[in-house]
Each structure stands twice: as structure tokens, then as C-alpha cells.
Design an enzyme around this catalytic site. Structure first.
Site, PDB file in Angstrom:
ATOM      1  N   GLU A   1      63.102  85.190  43.775  1.00  0.00           N
ATOM      2  CA  GLU A   1      64.519  85.303  43.386  1.00  0.00           C
ATOM      3  C   GLU A   1      64.725  86.252  42.210  1.00  0.00           C
ATOM      4  O   GLU A   1      65.725  86.968  42.142  1.00  0.00           O
ATOM      5  CB  GLU A   1      65.069  83.911  43.036  1.00  0.00           C
ATOM      6  CG  GLU A   1      66.551  83.893  42.737  1.00  0.00           C
ATOM      7  CD  GLU A   1      67.406  84.305  43.934  1.00  0.00           C
ATOM      8  OE1 GLU A   1      67.463  83.556  44.912  1.00  0.00           O
ATOM      9  OE2 GLU A   1      68.020  85.385  43.882  1.00  0.00           O
TER      10      GLU A   1
ATOM     11  N   THR B   1      58.229  89.126  28.795  1.00  0.00           N
ATOM     12  CA  THR B   1      59.655  88.766  28.808  1.00  0.00           C
ATOM     13  C   THR B   1      59.926  87.640  29.802  1.00  0.00           C
ATOM     14  O   THR B   1      60.507  86.612  29.458  1.00  0.00           O
ATOM     15  CB  THR B   1      60.506  90.007  29.174  1.00  0.00           C
ATOM     16  OG1 THR B   1      60.164  91.053  28.282  1.00  0.00           O
ATOM     17  CG2 THR B   1      61.981  89.715  29.094  1.00  0.00           C
ATOM     18  N   VAL B   2      59.502  87.841  31.048  1.00  0.00           N
ATOM     19  CA  VAL B   2      59.823  86.849  32.092  1.00  0.00           C
ATOM     20  C   VAL B   2      58.939  85.609  31.941  1.00  0.00           C
ATOM     21  O   VAL B   2      59.433  84.478  31.901  1.00  0.00           O
ATOM     22  CB  VAL B   2      59.676  87.465  33.508  1.00  0.00           C
ATOM     23  CG1 VAL B   2      60.144  86.453  34.553  1.00  0.00           C
ATOM     24  CG2 VAL B   2      60.460  88.758  33.633  1.00  0.00           C
TER      25      VAL B   2
ATOM     26  N   GLY C   1      67.743  90.043  38.941  1.00  0.00           N
ATOM     27  CA  GLY C   1      67.431  89.050  37.904  1.00  0.00           C
ATOM     28  C   GLY C   1      68.025  87.676  38.128  1.00  0.00           C
ATOM     29  O   GLY C   1      67.637  86.952  39.046  1.00  0.00           O
TER      30      GLY C   1
ATOM     31  N   ASP D   1      63.351 101.984  40.461  1.00  0.00           N
ATOM     32  CA  ASP D   1      63.483 100.532  40.307  1.00  0.00           C
ATOM     33  C   ASP D   1      64.612 100.007  41.210  1.00  0.00           C
ATOM     34  O   ASP D   1      64.461  98.973  41.876  1.00  0.00           O
ATOM     35  CB  ASP D   1      63.771 100.210  38.833  1.00  0.00           C
ATOM     36  CG  ASP D   1      64.016  98.736  38.604  1.00  0.00           C
ATOM     37  OD1 ASP D   1      63.051  97.960  38.647  1.00  0.00           O
ATOM     38  OD2 ASP D   1      65.185  98.351  38.405  1.00  0.00           O
TER      39      ASP D   1
ATOM     40  N   ILE E   1      70.983  86.789  39.118  1.00  0.00           N
ATOM     41  CA  ILE E   1      71.974  86.614  40.197  1.00  0.00           C
ATOM     42  C   ILE E   1      71.261  86.036  41.424  1.00  0.00           C
ATOM     43  O   ILE E   1      70.279  86.615  41.887  1.00  0.00           O
ATOM     44  CB  ILE E   1      72.627  87.974  40.574  1.00  0.00           C
ATOM     45  CG1 ILE E   1      73.311  88.606  39.358  1.00  0.00           C
ATOM     46  CG2 ILE E   1      73.606  87.794  41.718  1.00  0.00           C
ATOM     47  CD1 ILE E   1      73.865  90.010  39.613  1.00  0.00           C
TER      48      ILE E   1
ATOM     49  N   LYS F   1      64.407  97.245  44.521  1.00  0.00           N
ATOM     50  CA  LYS F   1      65.284  96.078  44.713  1.00  0.00           C
ATOM     51  C   LYS F   1      66.091  96.226  46.003  1.00  0.00           C
ATOM     52  O   LYS F   1      66.273  95.258  46.749  1.00  0.00           O
ATOM     53  CB  LYS F   1      66.219  95.933  43.512  1.00  0.00           C
ATOM     54  CG  LYS F   1      65.471  95.587  42.233  1.00  0.00           C
ATOM     55  CD  LYS F   1      66.362  95.765  41.023  1.00  0.00           C
ATOM     56  CE  LYS F   1      65.616  95.532  39.727  1.00  0.00           C
ATOM     57  NZ  LYS F   1      66.354  95.960  38.546  1.00  0.00           N
TER      58      LYS F   1
ATOM     59  N   GLU G   1      62.825 101.893  28.549  1.00  0.00           N
ATOM     60  CA  GLU G   1      61.374 101.965  28.335  1.00  0.00           C
ATOM     61  C   GLU G   1      61.007 103.307  27.701  1.00  0.00           C
ATOM     62  O   GLU G   1      61.743 104.298  27.855  1.00  0.00           O
ATOM     63  CB  GLU G   1      60.650 101.895  29.686  1.00  0.00           C
ATOM     64  CG  GLU G   1      60.949 100.657  30.502  1.00  0.00           C
ATOM     65  CD  GLU G   1      60.114  99.461  30.098  1.00  0.00           C
ATOM     66  OE1 GLU G   1      59.119  99.654  29.385  1.00  0.00           O
ATOM     67  OE2 GLU G   1      60.485  98.334  30.470  1.00  0.00           O
TER      68      GLU G   1
HETATM   69  N1  LIG Z   1      61.898  92.070  32.115  1.00  0.00           N
HETATM   70  C1  LIG Z   1      62.839  91.741  32.962  1.00  0.00           C
HETATM   71  O1  LIG Z   1      63.977  91.488  32.601  1.00  0.00           O
HETATM   72  C2  LIG Z   1      62.511  91.659  34.435  1.00  0.00           C
HETATM   73  C3  LIG Z   1      63.543  91.411  35.349  1.00  0.00           C
HETATM   74  C4  LIG Z   1      63.246  91.238  36.686  1.00  0.00           C
HETATM   75  C5  LIG Z   1      61.951  91.382  37.120  1.00  0.00           C
HETATM   76  N2  LIG Z   1      60.951  91.680  36.223  1.00  0.00           N
HETATM   77  C6  LIG Z   1      59.594  91.796  36.727  1.00  0.00           C
HETATM   78  O2  LIG Z   1      58.814  90.752  36.162  1.00  0.00           O
HETATM   79  C7  LIG Z   1      57.478  91.197  35.965  1.00  0.00           C
HETATM   80  C8  LIG Z   1      57.088  91.006  34.512  1.00  0.00           C
HETATM   81  O3  LIG Z   1      57.944  91.769  33.716  1.00  0.00           O
HETATM   82  P1  LIG Z   1      58.064  91.554  32.131  1.00  0.00           P
HETATM   83  O4  LIG Z   1      59.240  92.336  31.694  1.00  0.00           O
HETATM   84  O5  LIG Z   1      57.962  90.130  31.795  1.00  0.00           O
HETATM   85  O6  LIG Z   1      56.745  92.318  31.655  1.00  0.00           O
HETATM   86  P2  LIG Z   1      56.094  92.297  30.184  1.00  0.00           P
HETATM   87  O7  LIG Z   1      57.043  91.786  29.185  1.00  0.00           O
HETATM   88  O8  LIG Z   1      55.479  93.631  30.002  1.00  0.00           O
HETATM   89  O9  LIG Z   1      54.923  91.210  30.341  1.00  0.00           O
HETATM   90  C9  LIG Z   1      53.802  91.428  31.120  1.00  0.00           C
HETATM   91  C10 LIG Z   1      52.830  90.306  30.869  1.00  0.00           C
HETATM   92  O10 LIG Z   1      51.706  90.493  31.703  1.00  0.00           O
HETATM   93  C11 LIG Z   1      50.519  90.355  30.908  1.00  0.00           C
HETATM   94  N3  LIG Z   1      49.479  91.165  31.522  1.00  0.00           N
HETATM   95  C12 LIG Z   1      49.393  92.506  31.644  1.00  0.00           C
HETATM   96  N4  LIG Z   1      48.276  92.850  32.299  1.00  0.00           N
HETATM   97  C13 LIG Z   1      47.652  91.702  32.608  1.00  0.00           C
HETATM   98  C14 LIG Z   1      46.448  91.391  33.270  1.00  0.00           C
HETATM   99  N5  LIG Z   1      45.673  92.338  33.786  1.00  0.00           N
HETATM  100  N6  LIG Z   1      46.115  90.088  33.397  1.00  0.00           N
HETATM  101  C15 LIG Z   1      46.887  89.099  32.896  1.00  0.00           C
HETATM  102  N7  LIG Z   1      48.049  89.336  32.267  1.00  0.00           N
HETATM  103  C16 LIG Z   1      48.413  90.621  32.114  1.00  0.00           C
HETATM  104  C17 LIG Z   1      50.883  90.810  29.518  1.00  0.00           C
HETATM  105  O11 LIG Z   1      49.982  90.237  28.608  1.00  0.00           O
HETATM  106  P3  LIG Z   1      50.164  90.348  27.001  1.00  0.00           P
HETATM  107  O12 LIG Z   1      51.424  89.588  26.668  1.00  0.00           O
HETATM  108  O13 LIG Z   1      48.967  89.682  26.437  1.00  0.00           O
HETATM  109  O14 LIG Z   1      50.280  91.808  26.698  1.00  0.00           O
HETATM  110  C18 LIG Z   1      52.307  90.246  29.416  1.00  0.00           C
HETATM  111  O15 LIG Z   1      52.265  88.901  28.996  1.00  0.00           O
HETATM  112  C19 LIG Z   1      57.448  92.637  36.456  1.00  0.00           C
HETATM  113  O16 LIG Z   1      57.051  92.671  37.800  1.00  0.00           O
HETATM  114  C20 LIG Z   1      58.891  93.073  36.337  1.00  0.00           C
HETATM  115  O17 LIG Z   1      59.237  94.117  37.228  1.00  0.00           O
HETATM  116  C21 LIG Z   1      61.209  91.817  34.890  1.00  0.00           C
END
Ligand SMILES: NC(=O)c1ccc[n+]([C@@H]2O[C@H](COP(=O)([O-])OP(=O)(O)OC[C@H]3O[C@@H](n4cnc5c(N)ncnc54)[C@H](OP(=O)(O)O)[C@@H]3O)[C@@H](O)[C@H]2O)c1
Length: 429
Positions: A130, A14-15, A135, A202, A137, A206, A191
């Protein structure tokens, strides 16, 4: 223009997907802001064959995220997630090999933030996050760089969109937590394993970061009271409405005496106030910045667009050579958090007792509360059919939390009281 800022991105979900897309689609505008090009020189994720937001076939791919630490990047962007594992290994290796780090990983920073900040600083590198709290903000920058003149008295907010979505929906539809959670999962708002969100973990991660930025302390989860929303019943939401309140999962950190109170718990927030009006998946943060006054930030706390916005703001700062110590103060000046003395933490409380409908029960409850010096501001009792349990709801005056907890412990042992009494603080500030 100076040489490009070379960026390696680990995690393209996602990010990461949002960051990739914005860096590609807004290449020219961002280059103008940063006065240099922002160039993606390497990416890593788990599955190379997965469809991504943009074509990455021309970008060097690394199956092992750790390899990004030794590629020819200036900055490593960690967007894998997880408190330790490959994310932590990558950040440590990137800093060790002289690369700036940007991450959105609140869980990891809440546990290892102070140590990583010291590592970054020792090498003159940036550690920026940030996107990790609220997120899109820009609250991290606001606390770290802007609201510093008068000090911060308190920072509190709605920091988890999933919980706020569930509570808002429970309110609208008068359904139970379990029913709304199930639907939220089916719609992709929660989730499959919702524990970290609905259990308050969570929000705790934060809040630990915001408290650290606000008070110059190391992030500290050990001295934080954490409760989730799993036990909020439709009756509580209905009573809150009757009293002119709404129930929100709040993270609250405030200076009390020489200490700091940190808590995550459902709270009654007055309706028709900025915080009380935050609906659905939105986040909000209220800051009392002393003589600078109160501030209120509201926006999207999650999702591709808002989080990419925050990550890219960090990247542009690095490109411009503008970065402060990760938590505002130099890492060696981050002091351990001194928790506020429990006797000093007080609030008005909403109390709900499910009791047998027999004479003397109200007097018994009131007696135990009076013994603990808990005074009642208002009370409500709903009659039901004869023989059925009834709910007694009381709102207390401002009272030390320990006094109320002590009284409830005694009341819970009464054979007239059914189940554990409910206790929810009223946020009046
Ligand atoms: N989602 C949000 O809105 C949000 C908001 C604020 C903060 N965050 C934080 O941002 C971070 C990422 O969140 P997300 O929601 O983007 O997670 P996500 O959608 O689950 O994406 C995780 C990514 O990491 C990759 N990955 C997993 N294990 C890996 C490894 N061992 N080596 C390399 N790549 C690996 C996955 O690969 P594949 O794509 O190939 O499966 C995927 O691309 C987290 O720390 C989360 O807490 C997220």
C-alpha cells in the site's frame, strides 16, 4: 486473542522508523484491530549505532538483512529500497521460506512485481504494498479491492511530491527550475541526486503499479512515455496561468481501444479543479471507474506518518488473514500490457515556439501545423524589443499526438525558430 503476528523489519529509515514507532506507540489499539498482537521479532539496518525513533535495544538485530528470511517471523517488511540488491534478495528469500512480505518499494515492484506476485501466490502468501504508490493514500486497496465492478477507464495523478513542490514553488516565486531545485535540496525536500524524482522515473514506477491494479496487466515500464519537469520554464508556467491552467507532473494510464496508454509528463491541468488545486508536496489520484463514476483521492504521498499508516494497514490485513492476490487478479491471469496504438492517443496541446521576430514566421508555423492536420484553438504572441526573439504560444484542438509531434519536427528545422518547440498536453478530463 490468537497468537501474535511476528514481524521482522528491514530498513529503519523514514518509513521503517515510522512503522516501528507506530507499532510501539499504538500497540494496544492495533492489537484490538487485528485481534492479535503485532510483535516485532527482528530488525535490520546498516548502522546499529544510529539513533532510532524508538529504543530497539530489546529487539533482535541482524546486520545482514537477508537473515530476516530465516528468523522466526511470519511477515518480513522490506523498507530498504532499491530496485534489486539486498531488498530483492530479501523479498525472494522471505517468500521462499514461507513468510508474508510487505514492502513500500515501488522501484522493485515495477520491475519484478509480477514474478514476485506469482511466487507469493504459489505459496499462499501475501505480497502487499500500500505504501508504494501515493504513500498514505489508500489507492492500492481501492483499485485492488473496491473499484472492480465496472472496470477502470483511467487512473491518473500527481504521484511525486518533490516535483509538485518544485512546480508549485516555481509558480509562486516565478523562479527557474534550477533555482527552486537548489533550494528544495537545501531544505531536504529533494534528494542530493534528484534524477529519479524530477526525471519522472519515480512517478513511472508508481504509475506502473496503479496501471497494473487498474487494468489487470503486469507492471510494464517498457511501454511508458516518461518525461520529467527539468525543461519547464517560468514562461510556460506564466502562460499556463493566462490560459487558466497549472502545470503538474502527471502519471496517466488509460484504456484506449484494446490497448493502454501509459505516460508520465508535465501536463496543463485546469486551475480550480481538484487536480489543479493540489499544492506543495501533496499527492492525488483521479480514477474514472466507469459507471461507478469518477473518484478523487488526495493526501500525503510521503513521509514517516503517511507511509507508516499504509504499511501498518497491510500488516493488520495479514494479521486478520485478509489478503488478495498482490495485483488483484491471480498472478497467472495478469496479461501483458498491450500499448495503445500511437494514432489513437490524442489531446489538446500547448505549444510554445521561440522565434525570430520577422514577418512570415507565424504563417510558416501555422502552415506546417495545418499540413499535419493540427488545428489551432487560440494563439498568443508577446511583443518584445525590436530584434529580440519572441514567443508564440498556441493551443491546439484535440489532435493525435503523432500529428503534433510530426509537425514540430519539421518546424524545429526552420531557421526562424530558436531551440526545440515546447509541447505540453492539456488535461481536460
Ligand atoms: N520516504 C518516503 O516517504 C517513502 C514513501 C513511499 C515509499 N518509500 C519507499 O520506502 C523504502 C524506504 O524508503 P525510506 O525513505 O525509508 O529510505 P531511508 O530513509 O533511506 O531508509 C533506508 C533504510 O534502509 C537501511 N538499509 C540500507 N541498506 C541496507 C542493507 N543492505 N541492509 C539492511 N538495511 C539497509 C538503512 O539503514 P541505516 O538507517 O542504518 O542507514 C535505512 O534504515 C524505499 O523503497 C522507498 O522508495 C519511501
Amino acid at each position: 486473542m490468537t497468537s501474535p503476528l511476528r514481524i521482522a523489519i528491514a530498513g529503519l529509515g523514514t518509513v521503517g522508523g515510522g512503522v516501528l514507532k507506530a507499532l510501539c506507540e499504538r500497540r494496544e489499539q492495533l492489537a484490538e484491530r487485528a485481534d492479535r498482537r503485532l510483535e516485532i521479532v527482528a530488525v535490520s539496518a546498516r548502522d546499529r549505532s544510529k539513533r532510532r525513533t524508538v529504543d530497539i535495544s530489546g529487539i533482535p538485530w541482524h546486520g545482514d538483512a537477508g537473515a530476516l528470511a530465516s528468523c522466526d517471523a511470519d511477515v518480513v517488511v522490506e523498507l530498504i529500497g532499491g530496485e534489486g540488491g539486498p531488498a530483492l534478495a530479501l523479498i525472494e528469500a522471505a517468500l521462499a521460506s514461507g513468510k508474508h512480505v510487505v514492502t513500500a518499494n515501488k522501484a522493485l515492484l515495477a520491475h519484478h512485481g509480477a514474478r514476485l506476485a506469482a511466487m507469493a501466490e504459489a505459496k499462499g502468501l501475501a505480497l502487499k504494498f500500500e505504501a508504494a504508490a501515493a504513500g498514505g493514500i489508500p489507492i492500492v486497496k481501492a483499485l485492488r479491492e473496491s473499484l472492480i465492478a465496472h472496470g477502470v477507464r483511467s487512473v491518473s495523478g500527481i504521484l511525486n511530491g518533490t516535483c509538485n513542490f518544485i512546480l508549485t514553488d516555481m509558480e509562486k516565486t516565478e523562479r527557474s527550475f534550477a533555482q527552486v531545485l537548489k533550494e528544495a535540496q537545501a531544505l531536504g525536500y529533494a534528494e542530493a541526486d534528484p534524477t529519479l524524482d524530477v526525471g519522472g522515473g519515480d512517478t513511472a514506477h508508481k504509475l506502473a503499479l496503479l496501471a497494473s491494479l487498474a487494468f489487470g496487466t503486469a507492471p510494464d515500464l517498457a511501454h511508458m512515455h516518461v518525461e520529467g519537469i527539468e525543461n519547464i520554464a517560468p514562461e510556460d508556467i506564466a502562460y499556463a496561468r493566462e490560459f487558466g491552467y497549472r502545470i503538474k507532473l502527471l502519471g496517466v494510464a488509460r484504456r484506449i481501444g484494446d490497448g493502454i496508454e501509459q505516460r508520465v509528463q508535465p501536463a496543463m491541468v485546469r486551475a480550480n479543479t481538484p487536480l489543479g488545486d493540489v499544492d506543495g508536496a501533496f499527492n492525488a489520484v483521479a480514477v474514472d471507474a466507469g459507471e461507478a463514476g469518477p473518484f478523487f483521492f488526495e493526501g500525503r504521498g510521503a513521509g514517516e506518518g503517511p507511509t507508516a499508516s499504509a504499511v501498518i494497514a497491510d500488516l493488520v490485513d495479514i494479521a486478520l488473514g485478509s489478503f488478495e492476490p498482490a495485483f488483484g487478479k491471480p498472478a497467472h491471469r495478469l496479461v501483458p500490457l498491450a500499448p495503445a496504438a500511437p494514432a489513437l492517443t490524442s489531446s489538446a496541446y500547448y505549444l510554445r515556439f521561440d522565434v525570430l521576430d520577422i514577418p512570415g514566421v507565424v504563417a510558416e508555423i501555422a502552415g506546417h501545423l495545418a499540413e499535419a492536420h493540427v488545428s489551432i484553438e487560440s494563439m498568443l504572441q508577446r511583443g518584445r524589443n525590436p530584434g529580440e526573439p519572441v514567443s508564440i504560444v498556441m493551443i491546439t484542438h484535440d489532435t493525435p499526438q503523432i500529428a503534433v509531434a510530426r509537425a514540430l519536427k519539421v518546424i524545429a528545422t526552420s531557421d526562424k525558430v530558436l531551440g526545440a518547440p515546447r509541447m505540453i498536453p492539456m488535461e481536460t478530463g
